[in-house]
Design an enzyme around this catalytic site. Structure first.
Site, PDB file in Angstrom:
ATOM      1  N   SER A  46      30.475  -4.485 -15.553  1.00 18.23           N
ATOM      2  CA  SER A  46      29.218  -5.131 -15.003  1.00 18.23           C
ATOM      3  C   SER A  46      28.523  -6.033 -16.209  1.00 18.23           C
ATOM      4  CB  SER A  46      28.085  -4.180 -14.506  1.00 18.23           C
ATOM      5  OG  SER A  46      27.006  -4.759 -14.528  1.00 18.23           O
ATOM      6  N   HIS A  61      31.955  -7.959 -12.451  1.00 24.98           N
ATOM      7  CA  HIS A  61      30.978  -7.363 -11.602  1.00 24.98           C
ATOM      8  C   HIS A  61      29.488  -8.283 -11.843  1.00 24.98           C
ATOM      9  CE1 HIS A  61      28.966  -4.431  -8.617  1.00 24.98           C
ATOM     10  NE2 HIS A  61      28.345  -4.215  -9.605  1.00 24.98           N
ATOM     11  N   ASP A  81      25.574  -8.519 -11.281  1.00 27.49           N
ATOM     12  CA  ASP A  81      24.723  -7.977 -10.846  1.00 27.49           C
ATOM     13  C   ASP A  81      23.391  -8.861 -10.401  1.00 27.49           C
ATOM     14  OD1 ASP A  81      25.174  -4.777 -12.531  1.00 27.49           O
ATOM     15  OD2 ASP A  81      25.399  -5.110 -10.284  1.00 27.49           O
ATOM     16  N   MET A  86      19.745  -9.368  -9.225  1.00 32.77           N
ATOM     17  CA  MET A  86      18.574  -8.647  -8.895  1.00 32.77           C
ATOM     18  C   MET A  86      17.387  -9.526  -8.956  1.00 32.77           C
ATOM     19  SD  MET A  86      19.036  -5.504 -11.738  1.00 32.77           S
ATOM     20  CE  MET A  86      20.468  -4.577 -11.587  1.00 32.77           C
ATOM     21  N   MET A 122      21.603  -7.262  -5.129  1.00 33.15           N
ATOM     22  CA  MET A 122      20.288  -6.492  -5.058  1.00 33.15           C
ATOM     23  C   MET A 122      19.088  -7.348  -4.768  1.00 33.15           C
ATOM     24  SD  MET A 122      21.720  -4.027  -8.067  1.00 33.15           S
ATOM     25  CE  MET A 122      22.499  -5.164  -8.791  1.00 33.15           C
ATOM     26  N   MET A 171      26.572   3.383  -4.362  1.00 34.33           N
ATOM     27  CA  MET A 171      25.718   3.498  -5.702  1.00 34.33           C
ATOM     28  C   MET A 171      25.643   5.043  -6.038  1.00 34.33           C
ATOM     29  SD  MET A 171      24.903   0.386  -6.356  1.00 34.33           S
ATOM     30  CE  MET A 171      23.823   0.606  -7.532  1.00 34.33           C
ATOM     31  N   ASP A 207      29.375   2.601  -8.612  1.00 33.26           N
ATOM     32  CA  ASP A 207      28.356   1.673  -9.436  1.00 33.26           C
ATOM     33  C   ASP A 207      27.249   2.472 -10.029  1.00 33.26           C
ATOM     34  OD1 ASP A 207      26.927  -1.357  -8.635  1.00 33.26           O
ATOM     35  OD2 ASP A 207      27.432  -0.365 -10.965  1.00 33.26           O
TER      36      ASP A 207
HETATM   37  C1  DX5 Z   1      22.706  -1.141 -11.468  1.00 25.65           C
HETATM   38  C2  DX5 Z   1      23.892  -2.124 -11.371  1.00 25.65           C
HETATM   39  C3  DX5 Z   1      25.078  -1.371 -12.037  1.00 25.65           C
HETATM   40  C4  DX5 Z   1      24.789  -1.188 -13.441  1.00 25.65           C
HETATM   41  C5  DX5 Z   1      25.869  -0.247 -14.055  1.00 25.65           C
HETATM   42  O1  DX5 Z   1      21.708  -1.419 -10.643  1.00 25.65           O
HETATM   43  O2  DX5 Z   1      24.064  -2.386  -9.966  1.00 25.65           O
HETATM   44  O3  DX5 Z   1      26.304  -2.205 -11.909  1.00 25.65           O
HETATM   45  O4  DX5 Z   1      24.942  -2.378 -14.263  1.00 25.65           O
HETATM   46  O5  DX5 Z   1      25.550   0.098 -15.469  1.00 25.65           O
HETATM   47  P1  DX5 Z   1      26.102   1.328 -16.094  1.00 25.65           P
HETATM   48  O6  DX5 Z   1      27.488   1.448 -15.912  1.00 25.65           O
HETATM   49  O7  DX5 Z   1      25.291   1.120 -17.607  1.00 25.65           O
HETATM   50  O8  DX5 Z   1      25.314   2.474 -15.583  1.00 25.65           O
HETATM   51 ZN    ZN Z   2      26.367  -3.456  -9.689  1.00 29.77          ZN
END
Ligand code: DX5
Ligand code: ZN
Length: 228
Positions: free
Chosen positions: A8, A33, A35, A37, A68, A137, A172
């Protein structure tokens, strides 16, 4: 299904995404990946379609975009135009997830569906003909570096629902060499990791990225071989 590692970029250097993406792919990442947000569906804000479009030329594997955000549907065309290979939407993001997944596929992208820790496995029961990935998740979404939440029963239940369909189970959040075996044993085959991949490395010193990815993969694969 063989184990895939999807770093990620939430844990990457936000001032150097292009080189970070190339570095983790050179270090063995199977997917990238991304993310997204919106500071509405989750209490954090990262990047949107213009940034994803800028990442696109640097991604040689697969750009796995985790939305997200809420609502999802109005943004689908912009992520298709930005070049996302897969768009994963949260069941919790709106009342019409079935239509959202149809719209993602109609826009020419692979569709994934994501479940927050509080959402039961049954929520995807009527969606399995629309997706090639279910994202379970293992943290409450919004931040990297959080503690792992045990979801092994849910992962196993979804793997049973999927049966012999070619559908990935992606996990994740809080994935490390310690937690990777648990989720792989339960049936996950795509492991997203941010802090566990990027820790101790940099674009200038990417050996840590390679070692971290290899260690997570080894930990998960060992369990799979144990399953055989
Ligand atoms: C959290 C994200 C994850 C996050 C994972 O909301 O969707 O992808 O980046 O990070 P780690 O592996 O550090 O928990
Ligand atoms: Zn993610």
């Amino acid at each position: 299904m063989s184990i895939k590692i999807a770093p990620s970029i939430l844990s990457a250097d936000f001032a150097d995404f292009g080189r970070e993406i190339r570095a983790v792919e050179d270090a063995g990442a199977d997917w990238v990946h991304v993310d997204v947000m919106d500071n509405h569906f989750v209490p954090n804000l990262t990047f949107g379609p213009p940034a994803v479009k800028a990442f696109r030329p640097h991604v040689k594997t697969l750009m796995d975009v985790h939305l997200m955000i809420a609502p999802v549907d109005p943004s689908i065309p912009a992520y298709a135009e930005a070049g996302a290979d897969r768009l994963t939407a949260h069941v919790e993001a709106g009342p019409h997830i079935h239509r959202t997944l149809q719209a993602i596929r109609d826009a020419g992208m692979r569709a994934g569906v994501a479940l927050n820790p509080g959402t039961p496995a049954e929520a995807v029961e009527n969606l399995l003909d629309l997706v090639d990935l279910v994202l379970v998740m293992t943290v409450n979404p919004g931040f990297g570096g959080q503690s792992f939440i045990h979801m092994t029963t849910k992962i196993a239940r979804i793997r049973a629902m999927i049966a012999d369909r070619p559908i990935h189970i992606q996990v994740d959040g809080g994935i490390t060499t310690e937690t990777a075996p648990r989720v792989a044993r339960a049936g996950a085959d795509v492991l997203v990791a941010g802090s566990a991949v990027f820790k101790g490395g940099s674009v200038a010193a990417p050996q840590a990225y390679h070692d971290n990815i290899a260690a997570i993969r080894r930990a998960a694969a060992a369990t799979q071989s144990g399953m055989a």
